[in-house]
Design an enzyme around this catalytic site. Structure first.
Site, PDB file in Angstrom:
ATOM      1  N   SER A   1       0.860  -1.178   0.000  1.00 24.76           N
ATOM      2  CA  SER A   1       0.000   0.000   0.000  1.00 24.76           C
ATOM      3  C   SER A   1       0.895   1.226   0.000  1.00 24.76           C
ATOM      4  O   SER A   1       2.074   1.157   0.379  1.00 24.76           O
ATOM      5  CB  SER A   1      -0.878  -0.007   1.263  1.00 24.76           C
ATOM      6  OG  SER A   1      -1.448   1.263   1.519  1.00 24.76           O
TER       7      SER A   1
ATOM      8  N   TYR B   1      -2.943  -0.708   9.957  1.00 23.64           N
ATOM      9  CA  TYR B   1      -2.890  -0.971   8.513  1.00 23.64           C
ATOM     10  C   TYR B   1      -1.524  -0.558   7.962  1.00 23.64           C
ATOM     11  O   TYR B   1      -0.870  -1.313   7.238  1.00 23.64           O
ATOM     12  CB  TYR B   1      -4.005  -0.209   7.803  1.00 23.64           C
ATOM     13  CG  TYR B   1      -4.070  -0.463   6.316  1.00 23.64           C
ATOM     14  CD1 TYR B   1      -4.691  -1.604   5.819  1.00 23.64           C
ATOM     15  CD2 TYR B   1      -3.508   0.434   5.405  1.00 23.64           C
ATOM     16  CE1 TYR B   1      -4.747  -1.840   4.444  1.00 23.64           C
ATOM     17  CE2 TYR B   1      -3.556   0.206   4.044  1.00 23.64           C
ATOM     18  CZ  TYR B   1      -4.189  -0.939   3.574  1.00 23.64           C
ATOM     19  OH  TYR B   1      -4.228  -1.176   2.223  1.00 23.64           O
TER      20      TYR B   1
END
Length: 262
Positions: free
Chosen positions: A152, A165
């Site tokens: 990500s 995350y």
């Protein structure tokens, strides 16, 4: 005397390859599964939701792809083992693993419980390691192959609402590098695919939660738009195919230039 040795397989041809994609039933995961299928691979979709997975399997089979669905909770060791075993039992081999399944819990750090933290780490970081470890002997036995971990932009960037995350996705990049160095000797290339801001179910929730996010992403992205799941297809086929045989430990960013904009 003519050389009768077989011609090498074309660089982006995945014919005869078996690919297992976690979270392959929606968004970027299905785009990757569909792209690998289009390049000739046989597909195993591993996901929790049997309804959406069934729809994806029907679509792939309608296009002539040999594929199966294995209901899988990647946070559970028994489920992960059963998934890999089912893929190999059905197709007889495994060449490509795509660790795509992921979750996020959007809270400020002081609002996060340890359960929140551990649930995100379990899916986003522990599961990719555990699945890679399970897949390794099968990919090695097949003569080598590919592992693609989905990172990500938060593998590098920070943001207040995504502590677990971001930590998990930063860990995915380092895990990728470690596995790449360990398994290069076995002709297994391990790379990370780093999507930018793509229009998916996960980012749809972020756009609802974060005022102005839509406009800020478009304003910073040189391409002038959000990505779509289709934008990830070419990079996925490259990393899954022999075209990337001398690429390992890399992070391939597909973000329309978002991360390089000053």
């Amino acid at each position: 005397m003519s050389d009768k040795s077989p011609s090498p397989q074309p660089a982006f041809d995945l014919s005869g390859k078996i690919a297992l994609i976690t979270g392959g039933n929606r968004g970027l995961g299905f785009a990757i599964a569909d792209a690998l299928a289009g390049a000739g691979a046989k597909i195993v979709i591993a996901a929790r939701d049997d309804q959406t997975a069934g729809e994806c399997i029907a679509k792939l089979r309608g296009q002539g792809t040999d594929c199966i669905f294995v209901q899988t909770d990647v946070a559970q060791e028994e489920s992960r083992s059963r998934c890999v075993e089912a893929a190999v039992a059905h197709f007889g081999s495994l060449h490509i693993l795509v660790n795509n399944a992921g979750i996020s819990i959007r809270k400020l750090p002081e609002q996060l419980s340890l359960e929140d933290w551990e649930s995100v780490i379990a899916v986003n970081l522990t599961a990719p390691f555990a699945l890679a470890r399970l897949a390794y002997p099968h990919i090695k036995r097949a003569g080598g192959g590919k592992i693609i971990n989905i990172g990500s932009l938060y593998s590098t960037f920070g943001a207040p609402m995504v502590a677990p995350y971001a930590a998990s996705k930063g860990g995915v990049v380092q895990l990728t590098r470690a596995l790449a160095t360990a398994w290069a000797k076995d002709a297994i290339q391990v790379n990370a695919l780093i999507p930018g801001w793509h229009d998916t179910d996960l980012t749809a929730r972020a756009r609802q939660d974060v005022a102005g996010l839509e406009e800020r992403v478009v304003g910073r992205t040189p391409a002038g738009r959000w990505g779509t799941p289709d934008d990830i297809r070419g990079a996925a086929v490259f990393l899954a195919s022999s075209a990337s045989d001398f690429v390992t430990g890399a992070s391939v960013v597909v973000d329309g230039g978002f991360s390089v904009q000053g």
